[in-house]
Design an enzyme around this catalytic site. Structure first.
Site, mmCIF file in Angstrom:
data_model
loop_
_atom_site.group_PDB
_atom_site.id
_atom_site.type_symbol
_atom_site.label_atom_id
_atom_site.label_comp_id
_atom_site.label_asym_id
_atom_site.label_seq_id
_atom_site.Cartn_x
_atom_site.Cartn_y
_atom_site.Cartn_z
ATOM 1 C CD GLU A 49 -2.853 0.921 2.166
ATOM 2 O OE1 GLU A 49 -4.139 -0.002 1.288
ATOM 3 O OE2 GLU A 49 -3.019 1.318 3.543
ATOM 4 C CE LYS A 51 -1.939 3.339 7.030
ATOM 5 N NZ LYS A 51 -2.887 2.748 7.955
ATOM 6 C CE LYS A 109 -7.240 0.607 2.990
ATOM 7 N NZ LYS A 109 -6.205 0.280 4.004
ATOM 8 C CD GLU A 152 -11.921 -2.443 5.249
ATOM 9 O OE1 GLU A 152 -10.694 -2.207 4.742
ATOM 10 O OE2 GLU A 152 -12.724 -2.282 6.452
ATOM 11 C CG ASN A 173 -9.546 -3.961 8.295
ATOM 12 O OD1 ASN A 173 -8.525 -4.141 8.925
ATOM 13 N ND2 ASN A 173 -9.945 -2.447 7.686
ATOM 14 C CD GLU A 204 -8.854 -5.321 3.957
ATOM 15 O OE1 GLU A 204 -9.383 -5.412 2.996
ATOM 16 O OE2 GLU A 204 -9.213 -4.325 4.589
ATOM 17 C CB SER A 205 -5.719 -4.136 9.671
ATOM 18 O OG SER A 205 -5.667 -2.750 8.739
#
Length: 250
Positions: A49, A51, A109, A152, A173, A204-205
């Protein structure tokens, strides 16, 4: 919903007044195929990503494209670009740079709340967050634009809703949007359920090391989306995908 998320959604609604349709449709790149190819090469499939919030500043002109090329060289199977400007310091221009600079799939995103945003910029995939959007209609809109939705989810009800709505790719997530706390056990609970539903599943995350990534893969992840840790330490990406180890064996 956490006050931060509520503020982002309010800012998104205000920004929508200036959104204009920028393209009709396009031929998207295949994330599922890219992830399968990565695994066949012995790599962990990572969606890396861009970010800006992680480095506390917006991208400079050309920087997103340079970063995207680096991510691809480090074995990433896809690239995620945060385009939300108010909190995450993202931009559409960074998305455009990343997509024109690489050959792998690129995910937009953002906090997509209606169909006007979908045709704002070209991508291969568009994130739809089940807890904030009417995903049933938006999934159709994304595909009509030639892109693929990545839906998501955060719990089993949202997962079932995504499957019933025709989603093929779901992101689970590990971050709770009500508290913003991260717990990898969320994917470990939901990942096997998603796989049983026949969904391509993205963790994710919360992944900050190869060990974390392996943990998610053991729980059934088909790919892993990683942002903050590799923005702060780009060299970590090669360690997580495993491309550094492959290079060392040559």
């Amino acid at each position: 919903m956490h006050p931060l998320i509520e503020g982002i959604l309010s800012a998104t609604e205000l920004r929508m007044a200036g959104v204009k349709q920028s393209f009709d449709s396009l031929e998207s790149r295949d994330l599922i195929g890219s992830a399968i190819s990565a695994r066949e090469k012995g790599l962990i499939p990572v969606i890396a990503e861009i970010k800006p919030r992680a480095i506390s500043r917006p991208m400079r002109a050309g920087e997103a494209g340079e970063m995207a090329r680096f991510y691809e060289s480090m074995g990433a199977c896809g690239i995620s670009v945060l385009t939300e400007p108010t909190y995450f310091l993202g931009s559409i221009s960074s998305l455009e740079e990343a997509r024109t600079s690489t050959t792998i799939p690129v995910l937009r995103k953002d906090f997509i709340i209606n169909r006007k945003q979908i045709r704002e910029a070209e991508a291969d995939l568009v994130l739809l967050i089940a807890s904030i959007a009417d995903i049933e209609d938006l999934i159709e809109d994304v595909r009509a634009a030639g892109m693929e939705p990545l839906v998501e989810v955060h719990d089993e009800d949202e997962l079932d809703r995504a499957a019933d709505s025709g989603a093929l790719i779901v992101g689970i997530n590990n971050r709770d949007l009500r508290t913003l706390e991260v717990d990898l056990r969320r994917f470990e609970a939901l990942g096997p359920i998603a796989r049983d539903l026949g969904l391509f599943t993205v963790a994710e995350s919360g992944v900050g090391s190869r060990e974390d990534a392996m943990r998610m893969m053991r729980a059934g992840a088909d790919a892993i989306l990683i942002g903050t840790s590799i923005m702060k330490n780009p060299a970590l990406l090669g360690e997580i995908t495993g491309i550094d180890m492959l290079a060392g064996r040559r």
